[in-house]
Write an enzyme that holds these catalytic residues in place. Structure first.
Site, short mmCIF file in Angstrom:
data_model
loop_
_atom_site.label_atom_id
_atom_site.label_comp_id
_atom_site.label_asym_id
_atom_site.label_seq_id
_atom_site.Cartn_x
_atom_site.Cartn_y
_atom_site.Cartn_z
N CYS A 114 71.23 35.75 60.65
CA CYS A 114 71.73 36.74 59.67
C CYS A 114 70.65 37.21 58.71
CB CYS A 114 72.92 36.17 58.91
SG CYS A 114 74.31 35.80 59.97
N HIS A 248 73.60 40.82 52.51
CA HIS A 248 74.17 40.48 53.82
C HIS A 248 75.68 40.33 53.64
CE1 HIS A 248 75.15 38.64 57.52
NE2 HIS A 248 75.30 37.42 57.03
N ASN A 278 81.03 40.36 59.52
CA ASN A 278 79.64 39.87 59.48
C ASN A 278 78.94 40.30 60.76
OD1 ASN A 278 77.29 38.39 59.53
ND2 ASN A 278 78.22 36.49 58.82
O1 UT7 Z 1 76.29 34.92 57.91
C1 UT7 Z 1 75.87 33.62 57.99
C2 UT7 Z 1 76.34 32.85 56.87
N1 UT7 Z 1 77.74 32.54 56.99
C3 UT7 Z 1 78.47 32.48 55.91
O2 UT7 Z 1 77.98 32.74 54.85
C4 UT7 Z 1 79.88 31.98 56.04
C5 UT7 Z 1 80.16 31.04 54.94
N2 UT7 Z 1 81.47 30.47 54.98
C6 UT7 Z 1 82.61 31.16 54.70
O3 UT7 Z 1 82.58 32.35 54.53
C7 UT7 Z 1 83.88 30.38 54.54
O4 UT7 Z 1 83.58 29.01 54.48
C8 UT7 Z 1 84.93 30.62 55.67
C9 UT7 Z 1 85.49 32.03 55.52
C10 UT7 Z 1 84.27 30.46 57.00
C11 UT7 Z 1 86.07 29.63 55.52
O5 UT7 Z 1 86.66 29.71 54.23
P1 UT7 Z 1 86.88 28.38 53.37
O6 UT7 Z 1 87.59 28.80 52.16
O7 UT7 Z 1 85.54 27.71 53.20
O8 UT7 Z 1 87.85 27.52 54.26
P2 UT7 Z 1 87.62 26.11 54.97
O9 UT7 Z 1 86.64 26.21 56.08
O10 UT7 Z 1 87.36 25.07 53.93
O11 UT7 Z 1 89.07 25.86 55.57
C12 UT7 Z 1 90.23 25.79 54.74
C13 UT7 Z 1 91.43 25.78 55.64
C14 UT7 Z 1 91.33 24.75 56.78
O12 UT7 Z 1 92.63 24.19 56.98
P3 UT7 Z 1 92.97 22.74 56.39
O13 UT7 Z 1 91.98 21.80 57.02
O14 UT7 Z 1 92.82 22.86 54.91
O15 UT7 Z 1 94.38 22.54 56.83
C15 UT7 Z 1 90.98 25.59 57.99
O16 UT7 Z 1 91.40 25.02 59.19
O17 UT7 Z 1 91.61 27.05 56.29
C16 UT7 Z 1 91.76 26.85 57.70
N3 UT7 Z 1 91.26 28.02 58.41
C17 UT7 Z 1 92.03 29.08 58.70
N4 UT7 Z 1 93.33 29.34 58.46
C18 UT7 Z 1 93.80 30.52 58.88
C19 UT7 Z 1 90.00 28.25 58.85
N5 UT7 Z 1 89.94 29.47 59.43
C20 UT7 Z 1 91.19 29.98 59.35
C21 UT7 Z 1 91.75 31.20 59.78
N6 UT7 Z 1 93.06 31.44 59.52
N7 UT7 Z 1 91.03 32.16 60.41
#
Ligand code: UT7
Length: 321
Positions: A114, A248, A278
């Site tokens: 990225c 980005h 992204n």
């Molecule tokens: O470009 C390269 C760099 N990449 C980035 O900068 C990405 C950085 N990360 C992010 O943008 C975020 O971490 C995400 C958008 C990927 C995830 O958001 P988050 O608020 O950090 O959520 P999380 O990974 O901590 O997950 C929270 C919950 C989990 O469920 P439990 O374990 O709390 O029950 C996940 O399983 O959200 C769940 N989850 C979803 N739920 C519905 C993860 N993806 C999804 C989804 N729909 N698509």
């Protein structure tokens, strides 16, 4: 007079196919509400089956050349930042070079995921400032749809396909215009936070994207902010003097977090994440093109670009356009 790399044209391309959050909610256990609230993404573009990364790159490049009033014959350096090359080799840039009709100079791919466009811009700037090339096409182009695990809701909702390109020209009479400073950083100790689990040497396959999203998120705001401050410090410029921030586009919450941390007005931050998702290396030049064509970014403006991605890699580039 010292040579400076002046950004003389920008262009971008998005595939026609729009993939909405609602469609994704039929494929995996997710919802439009979750995706919008956690990322700001509403839709993304997906390349057609017969569209390669090089095709997207060429479309964006043709527009960038037109915007610069330049022709393929003027170009003597092509850098394609991509993590989704057409083939393992030769470089996607070699095909782009040939398709565009560029017949001189070097063409190569640059792999910083990225952050690729920022790394490529900095690389091209160094070539131009040393007189090793006169005019470069610096391209970010990706078909991340090809490396997504469409059953993993944690990643498949985040990414999209697209391309953006700029023409960078070495000039002695640039005045204030040009690439003013860049800052690049890699910390390979965070390799496993964001990677693709395949490759020619390790698995003899292409593989799928894997990410520990919340761990990457935690790194993002701190490192992106640090890179922006470093690029400004190297130029002796304060954030207040920057007209536009072109980040980005990974997650609206990261854009907002960086703006809050650095005290930047949100209306100075170009955001396309809602409609592009992204697009990895393509996201910065895509956003730059959108904000240039809609009249926000004007000639002479001071623009600060930044990115963070797999590696981990991160960086920033300060450019007076
Ligand atoms: O470009 C390269 C760099 N990449 C980035 O900068 C990405 C950085 N990360 C992010 O943008 C975020 O971490 C995400 C958008 C990927 C995830 O958001 P988050 O608020 O950090 O959520 P999380 O990974 O901590 O997950 C929270 C919950 C989990 O469920 P439990 O374990 O709390 O029950 C996940 O399983 O959200 C769940 N989850 C979803 N739920 C519905 C993860 N993806 C999804 C989804 N729909 N698509």
């Amino acid at each position: 007079m010292a040579l400076r790399s002046v950004l003389t044209g920008v262009g971008s391309y998005l595939p026609d196919r729009v993939l909405t959050n609602a469609e994704l909610a039929h494929r995996v256990d997710t919802s439009d509400e979750w995706i919008v609230e956690r990322t700001g993404i509403r839709e993304r573009r997906i390349a057609a089956d017969d569209q390669r990364t090089s095709d997207l790159a060429c479309e964006a490049s043709v527009k960038a050349l037109a915007a610069a009033g330049r022709d393929a014959k003027d170009i003597d350096l092509v850098i394609v930042a991509t993590a989704t090359p057409d083939l393992t080799f030769p470089a996607t840039a070699a095909r782009v070079q040939a398709e565009l009709g560029v017949t001189q100079g070097a063409a190569f791919d640059l792999q910083a995921v990225c952050s690729g466009f920022i790394f490529a811009l900095s690389t091209a700037d160094n070539f131009l400032a040393r007189g090793q090339a006169k005019a470069a096409l610096v391209i970010g182009a990706e078909t991340f749809s090809r490396i997504l695990d469409w059953e993993d809701r944690g990643t498949c909702v985040l990414f999209g396909d697209g391309a953006g390109a700029v023409v960078l020209e070495a000039r002695e009479d640039a005045g204030e215009r040009g690439v003013i400073s860049t800052f690049l950083r890699t910390d390979g100790r965070m390799h496993d936070l964001l990677y693709v689990d395949g490759g020619p040497s390790q698995t003899q396959s292409v593989g799928k994207l894997r990410m520990i999203g919340n761990a990457v998120f935690r790194q993002a705001v701190e490192h992106i902010s640090g890179a922006m401050l470093e690029a400004c410090a190297r130029a002796g410029v304060t954030l207040d003097e920057v007209d536009w921030f072109v980040p980005h586009q990974a997650n609206q919450r990261i854009l907002d977090g960086v703006a809050r941390k650095l005290g930047i007005a949100v209306d100075k931050v170009v955001s396309t994440v809602a409609v592009h998702g992204n697009t990895s290396a393509a996201s910065v030049p895509l956003a730059l093109d959108i904000a240039t064509r809609d009249g926000r970014i004007k000639k002479g403006d001071l623009v600060l670009m930044e990115a963070l991605g797999g590696g981990l890699t991160w960086g920033a580039a300060l450019v007076r356009v």
